[in-house]
Design a protein around this motif. Structure first.
Motif, short mmCIF file in Angstrom:
data_model
loop_
_atom_site.label_atom_id
_atom_site.label_comp_id
_atom_site.label_asym_id
_atom_site.label_seq_id
_atom_site.Cartn_x
_atom_site.Cartn_y
_atom_site.Cartn_z
N VAL A 26 0.85 -1.19 0.00
CA VAL A 26 0.00 0.00 0.00
C VAL A 26 0.89 1.24 0.00
N LEU A 27 0.58 2.17 -0.85
CA LEU A 27 1.24 3.48 -0.90
C LEU A 27 0.31 4.51 -0.29
N MET A 40 4.98 9.81 -8.29
CA MET A 40 5.54 8.81 -7.38
C MET A 40 4.78 7.49 -7.49
N GLN A 41 3.45 7.60 -7.53
CA GLN A 41 2.60 6.41 -7.65
C GLN A 41 2.92 5.65 -8.94
N CYS A 42 3.11 6.38 -10.04
CA CYS A 42 3.42 5.73 -11.32
C CYS A 42 4.71 4.93 -11.23
N GLY A 43 5.74 5.52 -10.62
CA GLY A 43 7.00 4.80 -10.46
C GLY A 43 6.86 3.60 -9.55
N ALA A 44 6.07 3.75 -8.48
CA ALA A 44 5.88 2.66 -7.52
C ALA A 44 5.08 1.52 -8.15
N GLU A 45 4.03 1.85 -8.89
CA GLU A 45 3.20 0.82 -9.52
C GLU A 45 4.01 0.01 -10.53
N GLY A 52 6.47 -8.43 -9.10
CA GLY A 52 5.44 -9.41 -8.81
C GLY A 52 4.56 -9.10 -7.61
N TYR A 53 4.43 -7.83 -7.28
CA TYR A 53 3.61 -7.39 -6.15
C TYR A 53 2.44 -6.54 -6.65
N GLN A 54 1.39 -6.48 -5.83
CA GLN A 54 0.25 -5.62 -6.12
C GLN A 54 0.34 -4.39 -5.21
N LEU A 55 0.13 -3.22 -5.79
CA LEU A 55 0.22 -1.99 -5.01
C LEU A 55 -1.08 -1.21 -5.11
N PRO A 80 -1.39 -5.60 4.89
CA PRO A 80 -0.53 -5.77 3.71
C PRO A 80 0.87 -6.21 4.16
N ALA A 81 1.67 -6.67 3.22
CA ALA A 81 3.04 -7.06 3.56
C ALA A 81 3.92 -5.84 3.82
#
Length: 310
Positions: A26-27, A40-45, A52-55, A80-81
Motif C-alpha cells: 500500500v502506498l 511517485m505512484q506511477c513509479g511505484a506501480e 510481482g507485487y500488487q500496489l 498488507p506485507a
C-alpha cells in the motif's frame, strides 16, 4: 542516488515477517491528486508489477495528519506485507506508523519522514536541504545578488519543506546584498499563498524574489504576483514541476523551478520494502536528484516534469 552515510540493514529484530505469499503493498501519499504524488505512484506501480507485487494507493484529500491517520488505521486492518508512506506530520504520524511496524508490516518512508528514525526501515526522499540551497543560489543569480527575498513555506512540522526552507536560509546568508525577509506559512493552500504575496507586496513593494517550498505554495504565489501585476518585477522560484507550474514558467510567470524525481522515489521505495519483506538487506537512507530548471532549458529537461496520470 545514494546519500552520504547511507548503509544497509536487515529486517528489524522481532519484526514478525509477513508470509511470503502476501504480495500486497500500500502506498500512502501525503495528499490525493497532486502531480508529485501521482508521479511517485506511477513509479511505484511499475516497480511493484515488475517485482510481482500488487500496489494499492490511498491518500487524504488534504495534507493533514488528522485525515491521514484514519487511512493508516484502516490499512492496518488489511495487513498488507508492506506500506510506503509520506507522513504528513513528523510527530503526529509516529504512533499510527508504529502500529503498522508492531503488526509486522514493513514500513518505508517516501518523500517525508518522522523525527523518530526507529519506526521506518528505510527513507527515500530528495535531498531537500540541498534543494533549498540550490533555490537560494538560483534566486541570487536571478536578482543579481541584491534585493529582498521572501520564503513561503507550507506547514510547520512538514519535514521536507522545513528542510528546504533551512537550506535556503543557510545559503542566502552567504549573500550579504540580499535581505532575507523570513518565511511565512501557507497551510499548503494556494489561496493563502496568494494572500501572503499580496500582503508582502503591500509592506515591501520592492520585493525582488519569492521562493515557494512546494507545488501548492508555488501555484498560489504565481497567482498573487499575477493579480498584483508584479510578475515582471518579482522573480518566483518554485519547488516541483507540476503541469501548472511548467505552464507558468513557459508563460513567464514562474522564473525557475527546483524539480524532484518522484517516480524514482516511488521505484526505490518499492525496492526497499520488497527487500525487507523478502529478508534481504535494506538501505536505510536513499536520496534522489534535484535539478534547477529555467525557461531557457526547460525543453531539454522535460523528463523532470510531473504527471497527472500514469
Amino acid at each position: 542516488m545514494t546519500g552520504p552515510g547511507s548503509g544497509t540493514i536487515g529486517q528489524s529484530p522481532g519484526g514478525g515477517s509477513a508470509p511470503p505469499a502476501n504480495k500486497n503493498l500500500v502506498l500512502l501519499p501525503g495528499v490525493k491528486a497532486e502531480p508529485f504524488y501521482i508521479s511517485m505512484q506511477c513509479g511505484a506501480e511499475a516497480e511493484a508489477a515488475k517485482l510481482g507485487y500488487q500496489l494499492q494507493t490511498q491518500a487524504p484529500d488534504q495534507f493533514e495528519a488528522g485525515l491521514q491517520t484514519p487511512i493508516v488505521t484502516g490499512v492496518l486492518a488489511t495487513r498488507p506485507a508492506g506500506v510506503l508512506i509520506a507522513p504528513t506530520d513528523d510527530v503526529a504520524l509516529a504512533n499510527p506508523m508504529t502500529q503498522l511496524k508492531d503488526a509486522g508490516i514493513k514500513v518505508v518512508e517516501v518523500d517525508t519522514r518522522l523525527q523518530d528514525e526507529s519506526v521506518a526501515l528505510a527513507t527515500v526522499s530528495s535531498n531537500n536541504e540541498q534543494g533549498g540551497q540550490l533555490a537560494a543560489q538560483t534566486v541570487a543569480q536571478l536578482i543579481g545578488d541584491k534585493g529582498k527575498v521572501l520564503v513561503l513555506n507550507t506547514k510547520a512540522g512538514t519535514s521536507t519543506t522545513d528542510a528546504r526552507a533551512k537550506g535556503f536560509e543557510d545559503e542566502i546568508a552567504k549573500h550579504p546584498g540580499i535581505t532575507y525577509l523570513g518565511q511565512e506559512y501557507t497551510d499548503n493552500q494556494p489561496a493563502v499563498a496568494a494572500q501572503k504575496v499580496t500582503a508582502k507586496l503591500a509592506s515591501d513593494p520592492d520585493l525582488a524574489a519569492v521562493f515557494a517550498t512546494n507545488l501548492n505554495t508555488g501555484e498560489g504565489a504565481a497567482t498573487g504576483l499575477r493579480n498584483a501585476g508584479k510578475t515582471d518585477q518579482v522573480r518566483l522560484v518554485g519547488f516541483d514541476a507540476s503541469p501548472k507550474q511548467v505552464e507558468g514558467m513557459r508563460s513567464g510567470e514562474v522564473t525557475a523551478l527546483i524539480a524532484q524525481d518522484p517516480a524514482t522515489i516511488g521505484r526505490d521505495g518499492v525496492q526497499q520494502v520488497v527487500a525487507a519483506i523478502e529478508g534481504k538487506p535494506v538501505q536505510r537512507e536513499i536520496q534522489t536528484d534535484l535539478i534547477a530548471i529555467t525557461r531557457d532549458d526547460m525543453d531539454s529537461k522535460s523528463q523532470y516534469f510531473y504527471k497527472t496520470a500514469c
